[in-house]
Design an enzyme around this catalytic site. Structure first.
Site, short mmCIF file in Angstrom:
data_model
loop_
_atom_site.label_atom_id
_atom_site.label_comp_id
_atom_site.label_asym_id
_atom_site.label_seq_id
_atom_site.Cartn_x
_atom_site.Cartn_y
_atom_site.Cartn_z
N PHE A 85 -14.73 -20.34 9.77
CA PHE A 85 -13.46 -20.38 11.01
C PHE A 85 -13.57 -18.60 11.81
O PHE A 85 -13.87 -18.22 10.63
CB PHE A 85 -12.53 -20.80 11.13
CG PHE A 85 -11.47 -20.58 11.91
CD1 PHE A 85 -11.50 -21.87 12.99
CD2 PHE A 85 -10.43 -19.89 12.73
CE1 PHE A 85 -10.60 -21.47 14.00
CE2 PHE A 85 -10.27 -19.09 13.65
CZ PHE A 85 -10.14 -20.59 14.23
N ASP A 120 -16.32 -11.23 8.25
CA ASP A 120 -15.44 -11.83 9.36
C ASP A 120 -14.26 -11.72 8.62
O ASP A 120 -14.01 -12.26 7.43
CB ASP A 120 -15.97 -13.06 9.97
CG ASP A 120 -13.92 -13.66 10.81
OD1 ASP A 120 -13.25 -12.82 10.55
OD2 ASP A 120 -13.91 -14.40 11.27
N LYS A 128 -5.54 -10.46 12.86
CA LYS A 128 -4.70 -10.56 12.18
C LYS A 128 -3.44 -9.41 11.47
O LYS A 128 -2.82 -9.22 12.71
CB LYS A 128 -5.33 -11.13 11.65
CG LYS A 128 -5.43 -12.92 11.69
CD LYS A 128 -5.42 -13.77 10.47
CE LYS A 128 -5.72 -15.07 11.88
NZ LYS A 128 -7.02 -16.18 11.26
#
Ligand SMILES: *Cc1c(COP(=O)(O)O)cnc(C)c1O
Length: 389
Positions: free
Chosen positions: A131, A216, A245
Site C-alpha cells: 500500500f 515507504d 502518519k
C-alpha cells in the site's frame, strides 16, 4: 448506489458515531461515550490524542504566524529537516502533507535519476499486497488486489513481485528498472513481515544492479516498530525513504528523504503549496524531540513489551496467530470474523481495525499505558472467544 442523505461524501462505511474529543488513549463521542482507541488516527497519533507537547508547540507557533508558504524559508522546516537528516543519515529532506505525496515525490525523484544516470530507465518494482496511497500513480504502484486496474488507464511502470521473494525480485529487474519500492513491514496488508534478511538482500541486489532502493516508512517510521526508522535497524540504508502518519503526531505532515547522490531535482521539478508548513513542522519538532527523549524511549520499550505479552496471551486464548512488532500488531483469526468483532468492540467502547476478513490490526499510541493495554485485552477476549465458536 447513491443513497446517502448527507453532503459529506461517503467513501467508506463508517459507524454513525460522531467523535468529539480525545485525550491520551481515549476518544469521546458527542454524547460523552468513551472509547479506548487502538487505531489512533490510523497509526498517526504516536503520542496519543492531543498530547500537551504538540498543543504547546502549535499554540506557540500560532501566536506568531499561521502560514508562511513555500516561497520563503522558515526556522521550523530548517530545524526539523536537520534533525531528521541527522537521525536517519539521509542528507536531504522534502516536506509534504500526506504519505501519498511523499511517495509521489520519491517516484518523481527516482525517475529523474533514471533520466540522468540510467538511460531513461523508469520502472519501479513494487510488491503485491503493498500500500502506497491513493493518487492515480500510487494506486498503480499499490499492490492491493483490485487497486491497480480500478481507474484505467493505469499509470504504467510499476511491475509487481511477491513480497519477501528475493528471487522473484531478481527476475523482475530489467533494463528499464530504475528502482524498487517496498514497505519494511506491509501494514495495510495486515502487518505482513518479510523473511529475516530480506531488506539486506534487496539492498545488495539494488547495489549489484545499479538501481535505487526506496522504502515507504509512512506507517513503520517514527518508532511504530520500535526504532525511529524501521529499515535502518541492521545498519543498511535505502536511497530514498518516505515518512508520514506519525511524523506530525496528528498534524498532516510527511517527508521524502534522499541521499545526496540521488537528490537530483532541478529548480521547478517539484514543490507544493504546503511544503515545509510552519505549523506542521512545529508539531514535527515536538514529536521528534519527544520520541528521542530517553525517558520516552524507556516508557515506549516497556509499553511494547507489555503489549506483546498481553497480545500473546490473547492470541493463545483465542486460537489466533499474532504477528507484528513494537506498537503495530495483527491478530490473524481462525475465522473471517474480523469485521463483526470490530463492530462489537466499538459497541463496547474499544476501537480496533479489521485490516482483512481474518485480520484485526492494533496500532495504539507508542506510550499507551499498561492499564489501557490490560483493558483492551479484557474487552477483546470475550469477543474473540465468542467468534471462534
Ligand atoms: C497510510 C500509508 C500511505 C498513504 O498515506 P496518506 O497520508 O493516506 O496519503 C502510504 N504508504 C503507507 C505504507 C501507508 O501506511
Amino acid at each position: 448506489m447513491n443513497t446517502q442523505t448527507h453532503p459529506l461524501m461517503e467513501l467508506s462505511k463508517r459507524p454513525p458515531v460522531v467523535m468529539a474529543r480525545g485525550a491520551g488513549s481515549y476518544l469521546w463521542d458527542n454524547y460523552g461515550t468513551r472509547y479506548l482507541d487502538f487505531i489512533q488516527g490510523w497509526a498517526v497519533n504516536c503520542l496519543g490524542h492531543s498530547p500537551p507537547a504538540i498543543t504547546e508547540a502549535i499554540t506557540d507557533q500560532l501566536s506568531r504566524v499561521l502560514n508562511i508558504g513555500p516561497a520563503y524559508r522558515n526556522a521550523n522546516a530548517l530545524v526539523l529537516a536537520e534533525r531528521l537528516a541527522q537521525a536517519s543519515g539521509f542528507e536531504q529532506v522534502f516536506f509534504a502533507s500526506s504519505g501519498v505525496e511523499a511517495n509521489e515525490a520519491a517516484i518523481k525523484l527516482a525517475r529523474k535519476w533514471g533520466q540522468k544516470h540510467k538511460q531513461g530507465a523508469y520502472e519501479i518494482i513494487t510488491a503485491r499486497d503493498s500500500f502506497h496511497g491513493r493518487t492515480l500513480a500510487m494506486t498503480s504502484a499499490t499492490g492491493k488486489p483490485g487497486f491497480e486496474d480500478a481507474f484505467p488507464p493505469k499509470v504504467s511502470g510499476f511491475p509487481k513481485v511477491t513480497y519477501g521473494d528475493i528471487a522473484a525480485l531478481q527476475n523482475a529487474v530489467g533494463p528499464n528498472t530504475v528502482g524498487v519500492l517496498l514497505e519494511p513491514v506491509q501494514g495495510e496488508a495486515g502487518v505482513v513481515m518479510p523473511p529475516p534478511g530480506y531488506l539486506r538482500q534487496v539492498r545488495e541486489l539494488c547495489d549489484e544492479a545499479g538501481i535505487l532502493m526506496l522504502v515507504d516508512e509512512v506507517q513503520t517510521g517514527m518508532g511504530r516498530l520500535g526504532p525511529l526508522f524501521a529499515h535502518l535497524e541492521d545498519g543498511l540504508r535505502a536511497d530514498i525513504m518516505t515518512l508520514g502518519k506519525g511524523l506530525g503526531g496528528g498534524v498532516p505532515l510527511s517527508a521524502m528523504l534522499a541521499r545526496n547522490r540521488v537528490a537530483c531535482f532541478d529548480h521547478g521539478d517539484h514543490g507544493s503549496t504546503f511544503t515545509g508548513h510552519v505549523l506542521g513542522c512545529a508539531a514535527g519538532i515536538a514529536v521528534f524531540d519527544m520520541l528521542t527523549q530517553p525517558s520516552h524511549l524507556a516508557q515506549q520499550a516497556e509499553s511494547a513489551r507489555h503489549l506483546q505479552r498481553v497480545l500473546t496471551g490473547l492470541a493463545e486464548a483465542a486460537g489466533a496467530t499474532l504477528r507484528g512488532r513494537g506498537h503495530l500488531w495483527a491478530l490473524v483469526l481462525p475465522q473471517p470474523h474480523a469485521e463483526g468483532i470490530r463492530d462489537r468492540a466499538l459497541a463496547q467502547g474499544l476501537l480496533i481495525n479489521a485490516a482483512r476478513p481474518h485480520v484485526l490490526r492494533l496500532m495504539p499510541a507508542l506510550n499507551v499505558a499498561a492499564q489501557d493495554i490490560d483493558d483492551m485485552a479484557e474487552l477483546l477476549l470475550p469477543l474473540l472467544s465468542d467468534s471462534a465458536n
